[in-house]
Motif scaffolding. Sequence first.
Motif, PDB file in Angstrom:
ATOM      1  N   LEU A   1      10.001   2.334  -3.540  1.00 58.95           N
ATOM      2  CA  LEU A   1      10.511   3.697  -3.294  1.00 58.95           C
ATOM      3  C   LEU A   1      11.161   4.208  -4.563  1.00 58.95           C
ATOM      4  O   LEU A   1      12.126   3.637  -5.048  1.00 58.95           O
TER       5      LEU A   1
ATOM      6  N   ILE B   1       8.863  -4.300  -8.920  1.00 61.35           N
ATOM      7  CA  ILE B   1       8.792  -4.498  -7.455  1.00 61.35           C
ATOM      8  C   ILE B   1       8.216  -5.879  -7.128  1.00 61.35           C
ATOM      9  O   ILE B   1       8.667  -6.551  -6.196  1.00 61.35           O
TER      10      ILE B   1
ATOM     11  N   GLY C   1       7.052  -0.562 -13.596  1.00 60.92           N
ATOM     12  CA  GLY C   1       7.699  -0.249 -12.311  1.00 60.92           C
ATOM     13  C   GLY C   1       7.114  -1.110 -11.204  1.00 60.92           C
ATOM     14  O   GLY C   1       7.827  -1.699 -10.389  1.00 60.92           O
TER      15      GLY C   1
ATOM     16  N   TYR D   1      12.903   2.731 -14.162  1.00 62.12           N
ATOM     17  CA  TYR D   1      11.531   2.908 -13.682  1.00 62.12           C
ATOM     18  C   TYR D   1      11.423   3.909 -12.530  1.00 62.12           C
ATOM     19  O   TYR D   1      10.356   4.088 -11.953  1.00 62.12           O
TER      20      TYR D   1
ATOM     21  N   PRO E   1       0.711  -3.796  -1.576  1.00 62.61           N
ATOM     22  CA  PRO E   1      -0.526  -3.037  -1.726  1.00 62.61           C
ATOM     23  C   PRO E   1      -0.332  -1.812  -2.617  1.00 62.61           C
ATOM     24  O   PRO E   1       0.771  -1.264  -2.705  1.00 62.61           O
ATOM     25  N   GLY E   2      -1.403  -1.404  -3.255  1.00 62.39           N
ATOM     26  CA  GLY E   2      -1.316  -0.185  -4.066  1.00 62.39           C
ATOM     27  C   GLY E   2      -2.612   0.076  -4.794  1.00 62.39           C
ATOM     28  O   GLY E   2      -3.542  -0.743  -4.761  1.00 62.39           O
TER      29      GLY E   2
ATOM     30  N   LYS F   1     -10.515   8.445  -3.784  1.00 63.10           N
ATOM     31  CA  LYS F   1      -9.685   8.921  -4.903  1.00 63.10           C
ATOM     32  C   LYS F   1     -10.453   8.702  -6.195  1.00 63.10           C
ATOM     33  O   LYS F   1     -11.160   7.714  -6.322  1.00 63.10           O
TER      34      LYS F   1
ATOM     35  N   PRO G   1      13.180   0.191  -7.632  1.00 66.48           N
ATOM     36  CA  PRO G   1      13.118  -0.508  -8.907  1.00 66.48           C
ATOM     37  C   PRO G   1      14.399  -0.294  -9.699  1.00 66.48           C
ATOM     38  O   PRO G   1      15.267   0.491  -9.294  1.00 66.48           O
TER      39      PRO G   1
HETATM   40  P1  ADP Z   1      -0.512   4.029  -3.800  1.00 63.88           P
HETATM   41  O1  ADP Z   1      -1.728   4.883  -4.052  1.00 63.88           O
HETATM   42  O2  ADP Z   1      -0.699   3.030  -2.686  1.00 63.88           O
HETATM   43  O3  ADP Z   1       0.787   4.785  -3.687  1.00 63.88           O
HETATM   44  P2  ADP Z   1       0.472   3.113  -6.387  1.00 63.88           P
HETATM   45  O4  ADP Z   1      -0.171   2.151  -7.329  1.00 63.88           O
HETATM   46  O5  ADP Z   1       0.745   4.491  -6.874  1.00 63.88           O
HETATM   47  O6  ADP Z   1      -0.439   3.101  -5.100  1.00 63.88           O
HETATM   48  O7  ADP Z   1       1.849   2.507  -5.868  1.00 63.88           O
HETATM   49  C1  ADP Z   1       1.902   1.291  -5.165  1.00 63.88           C
HETATM   50  C2  ADP Z   1       3.309   1.078  -4.663  1.00 63.88           C
HETATM   51  O8  ADP Z   1       4.172   0.899  -5.766  1.00 63.88           O
HETATM   52  C3  ADP Z   1       3.884   2.266  -3.893  1.00 63.88           C
HETATM   53  O9  ADP Z   1       4.724   1.771  -2.880  1.00 63.88           O
HETATM   54  C4  ADP Z   1       4.670   3.017  -4.927  1.00 63.88           C
HETATM   55  O10 ADP Z   1       5.719   3.757  -4.343  1.00 63.88           O
HETATM   56  C5  ADP Z   1       5.205   1.850  -5.735  1.00 63.88           C
HETATM   57  N1  ADP Z   1       5.512   2.233  -7.105  1.00 63.88           N
HETATM   58  C6  ADP Z   1       4.728   2.823  -8.027  1.00 63.88           C
HETATM   59  N2  ADP Z   1       5.367   3.025  -9.197  1.00 63.88           N
HETATM   60  C7  ADP Z   1       6.619   2.539  -8.997  1.00 63.88           C
HETATM   61  C8  ADP Z   1       7.802   2.486  -9.796  1.00 63.88           C
HETATM   62  N3  ADP Z   1       7.846   2.984 -11.010  1.00 63.88           N
HETATM   63  N4  ADP Z   1       8.882   1.929  -9.254  1.00 63.88           N
HETATM   64  C9  ADP Z   1       8.876   1.456  -7.990  1.00 63.88           C
HETATM   65  N5  ADP Z   1       7.826   1.487  -7.173  1.00 63.88           N
HETATM   66  C10 ADP Z   1       6.710   2.024  -7.667  1.00 63.88           C
END
Ligand code: ADP
Length: 160
Positions: free
Chosen positions: A90, A20, A16, A124, A7-8, A41, A120
């Motif tokens: 993370l 994942i 990045g 990244y 999810p994100g 948001k 990652p």
């Molecule tokens: P959210 O608002 O749920 O944090 P994001 O799109 O910012 O949504 O991130 C989704 C997931 O991907 C989170 O767990 C975030 O830590 C991870 N994430 C984002 N960018 C990276 C990256 N460069 N490398 C590893 N994980 C990432």
Amino acid sequence: MKTGIYPGTFDPITLGHLDIVQRSLRLVDRLVIAVTLNSHKSNTFSAEERVEMIRESLAERNLDLEVEVFDGLLVEYARRIKAQVIFRGLRAVSDFEYEFQMALMNKKMAPEVEEVFLTPDQQYIYLSSSLVKEVASLGGKVSDLVTPAVERRLLQRLGS
Ligand code: ADP
């Protein structure tokens, strides 16, 4: 069959995130990318645009995965699609506190769903959607941070 959710917000998806996704695919048979609506948001891209960019980015890598938008509690959504695992990325220390808090809350609400944190590739570790948007809006090169499909949309939306 093991199902996982990643999810994100994906505003927009970066290399990045894709790193994942590829790591998660080694651990489950089915991976659903769940785009959070996050109506509170202010996102640069609409949920539909975020989904399209994910689909285009996956297609560029020949990955055929489910991409869905969801609203509400993540653990309820996980139960609905019968996912056993939630994947989160993370990065450097800044993610830890928030992710840990969310994971503990999720575990309390749905003890049967396991949360897995993946790191990652080093390149990244400091990459975020907001950094990519900032660079793009200032006219910087983002081609090694996002896929060509995302780069095109970033230039359309934020390029000067
Ligand atoms: P959210 O608002 O749920 O944090 P994001 O799109 O910012 O949504 O991130 C989704 C997931 O991907 C989170 O767990 C975030 O830590 C991870 N994430 C984002 N960018 C990276 C990256 N460069 N490398 C590893 N994980 C990432």
